[in-house]
Design a protein around this motif. Structure first.
Motif, short mmCIF file in Angstrom:
data_model
loop_
_atom_site.label_atom_id
_atom_site.label_comp_id
_atom_site.label_asym_id
_atom_site.label_seq_id
_atom_site.Cartn_x
_atom_site.Cartn_y
_atom_site.Cartn_z
N THR A 89 0.84 -1.19 0.00
CA THR A 89 0.00 0.00 0.00
C THR A 89 0.88 1.25 0.00
OG1 THR A 89 -1.76 1.23 1.13
CG2 THR A 89 -0.25 -0.02 2.53
N PHE A 90 0.61 2.14 -0.94
CA PHE A 90 1.23 3.46 -0.97
C PHE A 90 0.20 4.43 -0.39
CE2 PHE A 90 3.86 1.18 -3.84
CZ PHE A 90 5.07 1.86 -3.95
N VAL A 91 0.51 5.04 0.74
CA VAL A 91 -0.46 5.89 1.43
C VAL A 91 -0.27 7.35 1.02
CG1 VAL A 91 -0.68 4.29 3.35
CG2 VAL A 91 1.03 6.11 3.46
N ALA A 92 -1.36 8.11 1.08
CA ALA A 92 -1.33 9.51 0.64
C ALA A 92 -1.85 10.42 1.74
CB ALA A 92 -2.15 9.68 -0.63
N TYR A 93 -1.03 11.40 2.11
CA TYR A 93 -1.42 12.39 3.10
C TYR A 93 -1.46 13.81 2.54
CZ TYR A 93 -1.30 9.09 7.01
OH TYR A 93 -1.57 8.05 7.87
N THR A 94 -1.17 13.96 1.26
CA THR A 94 -1.24 15.27 0.63
C THR A 94 -2.06 15.17 -0.64
OG1 THR A 94 0.72 15.03 -0.78
CG2 THR A 94 1.09 15.76 1.48
N PRO A 95 -2.70 16.26 -1.06
CA PRO A 95 -3.46 16.22 -2.31
C PRO A 95 -2.59 15.87 -3.51
CG PRO A 95 -4.05 18.16 -1.03
CD PRO A 95 -2.88 17.54 -0.34
N ALA A 96 -1.36 16.36 -3.55
CA ALA A 96 -0.49 16.10 -4.70
C ALA A 96 -0.15 14.62 -4.83
CB ALA A 96 0.79 16.93 -4.59
N ILE A 97 0.17 13.98 -3.70
CA ILE A 97 0.50 12.56 -3.75
C ILE A 97 -0.75 11.74 -4.08
CG2 ILE A 97 1.21 10.58 -2.35
CD1 ILE A 97 3.18 12.43 -0.93
N ALA A 98 -1.88 12.11 -3.52
CA ALA A 98 -3.12 11.40 -3.82
C ALA A 98 -3.45 11.49 -5.31
CB ALA A 98 -4.28 11.96 -2.99
N ASP A 99 -3.32 12.67 -5.89
CA ASP A 99 -3.62 12.85 -7.31
C ASP A 99 -2.65 12.03 -8.17
OD1 ASP A 99 -5.66 14.55 -6.67
OD2 ASP A 99 -4.54 16.39 -7.12
N MET A 100 -1.37 12.04 -7.82
CA MET A 100 -0.38 11.28 -8.58
C MET A 100 -0.67 9.78 -8.53
SD MET A 100 2.53 9.19 -8.35
CE MET A 100 3.37 9.52 -6.78
N LEU A 101 -0.96 9.27 -7.34
CA LEU A 101 -1.22 7.84 -7.21
C LEU A 101 -2.51 7.44 -7.93
CD1 LEU A 101 -0.28 7.27 -3.44
CD2 LEU A 101 1.02 6.54 -5.46
N GLU A 102 -3.54 8.27 -7.84
CA GLU A 102 -4.80 7.95 -8.53
C GLU A 102 -4.61 7.91 -10.04
OE1 GLU A 102 -8.79 9.19 -7.07
OE2 GLU A 102 -7.61 10.69 -5.97
N ARG A 103 -3.85 8.88 -10.58
CA ARG A 103 -3.60 8.89 -12.03
C ARG A 103 -2.77 7.68 -12.43
NH1 ARG A 103 -2.41 14.34 -11.02
NH2 ARG A 103 -0.19 13.87 -11.29
N LEU A 104 -1.79 7.33 -11.60
CA LEU A 104 -0.91 6.21 -11.93
C LEU A 104 -1.67 4.89 -11.91
CD1 LEU A 104 1.92 5.29 -12.60
CD2 LEU A 104 2.47 5.30 -10.16
N VAL A 105 -2.64 4.76 -11.03
CA VAL A 105 -3.44 3.53 -10.97
C VAL A 105 -4.09 3.24 -12.32
CG1 VAL A 105 -5.60 2.60 -10.06
CG2 VAL A 105 -3.84 3.40 -8.50
N GLN A 106 -4.55 4.26 -13.00
CA GLN A 106 -5.19 4.05 -14.30
C GLN A 106 -4.20 3.45 -15.30
OE1 GLN A 106 -8.48 4.40 -14.21
NE2 GLN A 106 -8.09 5.07 -12.11
N VAL A 107 -2.97 3.95 -15.28
CA VAL A 107 -1.92 3.40 -16.15
C VAL A 107 -1.59 1.97 -15.75
CG1 VAL A 107 0.48 3.68 -16.90
CG2 VAL A 107 -0.96 5.71 -16.55
#
Length: 383
Positions: A89-107
């Motif tokens: 699990t890659f956890v996200a505590y900032t909006p920037a990290i959350a956005d990056m991880l969400e976009r990467l999941v699609q790829v």
């Protein structure tokens, strides 16, 4: 002079599985290692995580192949290597990290990964006790896992020898033998050996081997420290990765292994360049503060030992895999960026097929993506 089909330099996380799959393909394989036994380089410093959760397509493919091998290894060979499928699990505590991880999941999902983005409630259930303040969610890839690097190295050596590979320990390569521009063998501390293919799987020392034939291999080691706790009752399933930067560190990660010990590591920032593998007094207080801040229940955990190893880094965070540019006969399997253990079995399968003229379309795509003479314009998002 001894003659082989393939000579491999380095009996570590990558060289050993290459030896296994090349020998299984019917090739006459010799492995030369300056140390006294298998896996005594950076393999011994690996913390044991295994994932296909990357951003580069070739690394994803190699990670998927490795996971298939690791998960079926005990059933195939009878060797226990501490395999445990707890996920990452890659956890996200900032909006920037959350956005990056969400976009990467699609790829990642488009490339066949079983991974998803989940809200903070899911992550709190997945990692009980994780700090809730600011938690926005995270990714979870249930197929990822972990194993023992030392058990892995020994087991793969046993199977490689069973397939016919020969290992020569305490016999370092001191020069590469050439006929014109072509590498045709090696000179070790004890003898000369010839082969039409020499594989540079020397880890942190790959660049020095390249320099023997005037080849500039873009691999620069830096130091990372890790540690392990006493065994305790299981309370963590996945590898937990926090990619937020902190004072002196870029990210950190930890998991609980098959024996119940918590294994952990940190990525220094700025990088500590060079080959110094002496443990320091800085690491444990630094990583402990970050780990306890993320998961407070870790505070009472007793640490058994810490150590330091080398990450052979490339400019873009991806391995060099393929024929050396301008040096026929030399194949590079180098620059694993600290991920040789998790990618090694997949690389071994791929290279074994390439060297036995049985490469698949997928193998060819990997070689194109990880070509040693690529432009290095991209970067691995989760390196």
């Amino acid at each position: 002079m001894n003659t082989w089909d393939v000579i491999i330099i380095g009996a570590g996380s990558v060289g050993t599985p290459i030896a296994l799959y090349a020998a299984r393909a019917g090739l006459k394989v010799a492995v030369f290692e300056g140390k006294a036994s298998v896996g005594r380089g950076e393999n011994r410093a690996a913390i044991g995580g295994i994932r296909a959760t990357h951003s580069d397509p070739a690394k994803i493919a190699l990670g998927q192949a490795s996971l298939e091998i690791f998960s079926g290894w005990e059933a195939e060979t009878g060797h226990h290597i501490g395999w445990r499928q707890g996920g990452y699990t890659f956890v996200a505590y900032t909006p920037a990290i959350a956005d990056m991880l969400e976009r990467l999941v699609q790829v990642q999902r488009g490339l066949g990964l079983d991974i998803g983005w989940h809200d903070d409630a899911f992550i709190r259930d997945l990692v009980p006790g994780i700090a809730p303040e600011g938690l926005r969610g995270g990714t979870f890839s249930p197929g990822d896992g972990s194993a023992s690097p030392l058990l892995y190295a020994h087991s793969f050596r046993v199977e490689a020898e069973r397939a016919g590979a020969r290992f020569f320990f305490g016999e370092p390569v001191i020069d590469l033998v050439r006929s014109g521009d072509r590498v045709t063998g090696v000179m070790t501390s004890q003898a000369r050996h010839s082969a039409p293919v020499v594989v540079n799987a020397a880890g942190a020392h790959a660049a020095q081997l390249g320099a023997m034939v005037g080849l500039d291999i873009p691999v620069l080691p830096d130091s990372h420290e890790g540690g392990i706790s006493e065994p305790v009752a299981r309370f963590i399933e996945p590898m937990v990765v926090d990619i937020r930067p902190g004072p002196g560190s870029k990210n950190f990660y930890f998991y609980q292994n098959a024996e119940g010990q918590v294994v952990f590591c940190i990525t220094p920032d700025p990088p500590i360049l060079g080959t110094d593998d002496r443990a320091t007094s800085v690491f444990l207080p630094q990583v402990a503060k970050r780990m306890v801040g993320l998961l407070p229940r870790l505070a009472a955990l007793k640490v058994r030992r810490t150590w330091r190893g080398l990450y052979p880094m490339t400019p873009d965070g991806a391995p060099l895999l393929g024929w050396a540019p301008g040096v026929p006969g030399l194949f590079l399997a180098a620059g694993m960026c600290g991920q040789g253990f998790m990618l090694g079995p997949g690389i071994g399968q791929c290279v074994g097929r390439v060297l036995s003229d049985a490469a698949t379309e997928g193998d060819q795509a990997i070689l194109v993506d990880l070509a040693p003479d690529r432009s290095f314009t991209g970067t691995e998002a989760l390196k």
